[in-house]
Structures are given as structure tokens and as C-alpha cells.
Scaffold this active site. Structure first.
Site, PDB file in Angstrom:
ATOM      1  N   PRO A   1       4.286   4.600  -6.037  1.00  0.00           N
ATOM      2  CA  PRO A   1       3.770   3.410  -6.722  1.00  0.00           C
ATOM      3  C   PRO A   1       2.261   3.509  -6.921  1.00  0.00           C
ATOM      4  CG  PRO A   1       5.113   2.832  -4.798  1.00  0.00           C
ATOM      5  CD  PRO A   1       4.819   4.293  -4.713  1.00  0.00           C
ATOM      6  N   GLY A   2       1.792   2.845  -7.957  1.00  0.00           N
ATOM      7  CA  GLY A   2       0.355   2.760  -8.214  1.00  0.00           C
ATOM      8  C   GLY A   2      -0.010   1.358  -8.624  1.00  0.00           C
TER       9      GLY A   2
ATOM     10  N   TYR B   1      -5.720   7.462   4.374  1.00  0.00           N
ATOM     11  CA  TYR B   1      -4.458   7.032   3.760  1.00  0.00           C
ATOM     12  C   TYR B   1      -3.995   8.038   2.707  1.00  0.00           C
ATOM     13  CZ  TYR B   1      -1.337   4.229   0.797  1.00  0.00           C
ATOM     14  OH  TYR B   1      -0.281   3.776   0.044  1.00  0.00           O
TER      15      TYR B   1
ATOM     16  N   ASN C   1       9.728   3.152   3.957  1.00  0.00           N
ATOM     17  CA  ASN C   1       8.832   2.272   3.212  1.00  0.00           C
ATOM     18  C   ASN C   1       7.706   1.697   4.058  1.00  0.00           C
ATOM     19  OD1 ASN C   1       8.045   0.860   0.856  1.00  0.00           O
ATOM     20  ND2 ASN C   1       9.039  -0.995   1.618  1.00  0.00           N
ATOM     21  N   ALA C   2       7.719   1.871   5.371  1.00  0.00           N
ATOM     22  CA  ALA C   2       6.672   1.297   6.211  1.00  0.00           C
ATOM     23  C   ALA C   2       5.338   1.977   5.918  1.00  0.00           C
ATOM     24  CB  ALA C   2       7.019   1.455   7.687  1.00  0.00           C
ATOM     25  N   GLY C   3       4.255   1.211   5.960  1.00  0.00           N
ATOM     26  CA  GLY C   3       2.943   1.798   5.702  1.00  0.00           C
ATOM     27  C   GLY C   3       1.836   0.769   5.848  1.00  0.00           C
TER      28      GLY C   3
END
Length: 210
Positions: free
Chosen positions: A152-153, A122, A57-59
Site C-alpha cells: 500500500p501507498g 521502517y 498485517n501487523a505493523g
């Protein structure tokens, strides 16, 4: 968030009543450092139990116009959003294969398929993550390990009217909806392999393995 840095938390308490707090470990780890990631995985295994459902989940997605996307900005985005997913997957793979019924969840983005202005690096990294997810699914599927992606959006803008009571029901209430994604670790659910799921609004929930 520093380069490749992420907070990884794992909780599991199958034998405890629902009212009891599940044991947790929070580790501040540079995810591009394989040694640090392996130490984190070993710590969780020793203190709680082996990891059954790792969630990548890191970003980071700072908006940068294409004209200003220099080598440093490009490398940063790929390191954080793509390369940093590899050491955790490597570290947990042996244990997942040994147990032969596990799940890896990658948190991607709708930009992997649609792209977005000022987020070229990205979006490119997220597209690469989609390729990583599907390729890992092919390699680890024969061992009973499923690899999938949640994309996700952003939420659509709310309709503004002078009278709040006249707004459509979907435009009223809190900004977030109930959990948008639920991934129960059942035999039926893990038949989905190498796929992606769009989540347009609301938090993402992945329960601890039963």
C-alpha cells in the site's frame, strides 16, 4: 500497539448462506512470541478450521528522524514490521504444505522500494519483508503454497479549487476508493508467486477461501 502485538482475526463459513454471519475469533497476541502465535493458530483450527490464507498485517511506523533513530527505535521497527512476521509463517506452514494449495499474503509498503525520510528503520524493515516474501515463495512454491506481497501507498493530495463542482472527478467524493486489491483463491490466481502489488488508495480485501 505493544512490541510485536497484533490483533489477528480469521473468518470462514463456506457452508453458510451469505446473509449469515461468519464465525470469527479475535486474539490479542504478541507476534514475536512463537508459543503464543502457535496457541492462536491451534485455537482457530479447533474452533473453526485450519487457516488457508494467513495475512501478515501487523505493523507500526512512527516517524523518527535519522539523527534520533537510536538502537531502541531501530530494534522496535524491525521487530514489529519484520521479525513479527516469522512466527505466524512458521506456525501455519505445516498445514499449508499439507493442503498443497494455499496462499500467504504479506502487507508491505511502497517504502520498501522507494524509501522515505523519517522512516529509515521502517523502510528498511519493509525491504527485508520483501526479501522474506520472495524467499518463502521459492521454498514453499514446490508445495503449492504461494507467497505474495501487497504494497500500500499513500493517496496523492487532492486538488483544491474554490468551486468544488470544478474539481476533477478523481478529486471529488470520499477519501477512500472501493477495494483496491482482490485476491480470489483460484487456480489461476495462485500462479502469481513471490510478486508484489502496489495499492495506492483504498482498503485491501482478501476474501475467505471458497
Amino acid at each position: 500497539m505493544g512490541l510485536g502485538q497484533g490483533i489477528s482475526t480469521y473468518a470462514h463459513a463456506p457452508s453458510q448462506p451469505s446473509s449469515a454471519a461468519a464465525p470469527r475469533i479475535a486474539a490479542n497476541v504478541y507476534l514475536t512470541d512463537p508459543g503464543a502465535v502457535q496457541s492462536m493458530v491451534d485455537l482457530v483450527r479447533a474452533e473453526i478450521r485450519p487457516i488457508d490464507i494467513p495475512v501478515n498485517n501487523a505493523g507500526s511506523c512512527p516517524p523518527v528522524p535519522w539523527q534520533d533513530t537510536d538502537e531502541a527505535a531501530w530494534n522496535y521497527s524491525l521487530d514489529v514490521n519484520l521479525t513479527a512476521r516469522c512466527p505466524p509463517c512458521h506456525a501455519v506452514t505445516p498445514g499449508l504444505i499439507q493442503r498443497r494449495w494455499e496462499l500467504i499474503v504479506d502487507i508491505g509498503s511502497v517504502n520498501a522500494r522507494a524509501g522515505r525520510t523519517h522512516l529509515v528503520a521502517y523502510s528498511t524493515a519493509k525491504a527485508g519483508l520483501l526479501g522474506l516474501t520472495r524467499s518463502l515463495a521459492g521454498e514453499l512454491g514446490p508445495y503449492g503454497v504461494c507467497v505474495n506481497m501487497v504494497m500500500p501507498g499513500s493517496s496523492p493530495p487532492r486538488q483544491r479549487t474554490p468551486d468544488p463542482a470544478r474539481r476533477p472527478a478523481a478529486a471529488r467524493g470520499p477519501a477512500t476508493s472501493p477495494p483496491a486489491v482482490l485476491l480470489p483463491p483460484t487456480r489461476a490466481s495462485v500462479c502469481v508467486v513471490g510478486d508484489f502489488l502496489h495499492a495506492r488508495q483504498g482498503p485491501i480485501c482478501v476474501p475467505a477461501p471458497a
